[in-house]
Design a protein around this motif. Structure first.
Motif, PDB file in Angstrom:
ATOM      1  N   ALA A  17       0.830  -1.200   0.000  1.00 33.93           N
ATOM      2  CA  ALA A  17       0.000   0.000   0.000  1.00 33.93           C
ATOM      3  C   ALA A  17       0.869   1.257   0.000  1.00 33.93           C
ATOM      4  N   GLU A  18       1.905   1.248   0.813  1.00 36.74           N
ATOM      5  CA  GLU A  18       2.814   2.398   0.849  1.00 36.74           C
ATOM      6  C   GLU A  18       3.541   2.559  -0.479  1.00 36.74           C
ATOM      7  N   LYS A  19       3.976   1.442  -1.060  1.00 30.43           N
ATOM      8  CA  LYS A  19       4.724   1.491  -2.321  1.00 30.43           C
ATOM      9  C   LYS A  19       3.867   2.035  -3.463  1.00 30.43           C
ATOM     10  N   PHE A  20       2.579   1.620  -3.522  1.00 28.75           N
ATOM     11  CA  PHE A  20       1.725   1.998  -4.644  1.00 28.75           C
ATOM     12  C   PHE A  20       0.783   3.155  -4.342  1.00 28.75           C
ATOM     13  N   GLY A  21       0.832   3.677  -3.109  1.00 28.81           N
ATOM     14  CA  GLY A  21       0.022   4.831  -2.765  1.00 28.81           C
ATOM     15  C   GLY A  21      -1.467   4.558  -2.695  1.00 28.81           C
ATOM     16  N   VAL A  22      -1.838   3.364  -2.244  1.00 27.25           N
ATOM     17  CA  VAL A  22      -3.246   3.013  -2.083  1.00 27.25           C
ATOM     18  C   VAL A  22      -3.470   2.553  -0.648  1.00 27.25           C
ATOM     19  N   SER A  23      -4.723   2.267  -0.316  1.00 21.88           N
ATOM     20  CA  SER A  23      -5.005   1.817   1.046  1.00 21.88           C
ATOM     21  C   SER A  23      -4.642   0.335   1.210  1.00 21.88           C
ATOM     22  N   ILE A  24      -4.444  -0.050   2.454  1.00 21.01           N
ATOM     23  CA  ILE A  24      -4.150  -1.450   2.757  1.00 21.01           C
ATOM     24  C   ILE A  24      -5.322  -2.323   2.309  1.00 21.01           C
ATOM     25  N   ARG A  25      -6.526  -1.867   2.542  1.00 19.56           N
ATOM     26  CA  ARG A  25      -7.720  -2.628   2.165  1.00 19.56           C
ATOM     27  C   ARG A  25      -7.781  -2.852   0.658  1.00 19.56           C
TER      28      ARG A  25
END
Length: 101
Positions: A17-25
């Motif tokens: 999520a951090e790498k791709f800039g999206v939420s964990i969900r």
């Protein structure tokens, strides 16, 4: 939206999520195994553990062969024993080979 890619990953959902800039969900929804697939794999692994144990393998050898921890093998054997599963060794055919039921 593209088809989910449900292969096992070496990266955690948080790291992805951090790498791709999206939420964990979002990461979990896209890459998680379907529940039925997960449950079938777990049931298959339980059956393999019991089969190998009945063939006389030690818990560490079972763990190494299946790529799981010895603790998981121990837990599954204990659960099987508590559930009343027959864990006696399979009979030897006289040539050092264990015969299947």
């Amino acid at each position: 939206m593209t088809e989910p890619d449900r292969r096992r990953r070496k990266m955690t959902a948080r790291a992805a999520a951090e790498k791709f800039g999206v939420s964990i969900r979002t990461v979990q929804r896209v890459v998680a195994e379907e529940r039925a697939v997960y449950e079938q794999a777990a049931a298959d692994r339980r059956a393999q553990i019991i089969d190998l144990y009945r063939r006389g393998l030690k818990q560490k050898a079972i763990a190494a062969q299946l790529g799981v921890t010895p603790a998981l093998v121990s837990i599954r054997i204990r659960e099987a024993r508590e559930a009343g599963v027959d864990l006696s060794l399979l009979p030897d055919d006289g040539n050092g080979n264990v015969s299947a039921d």
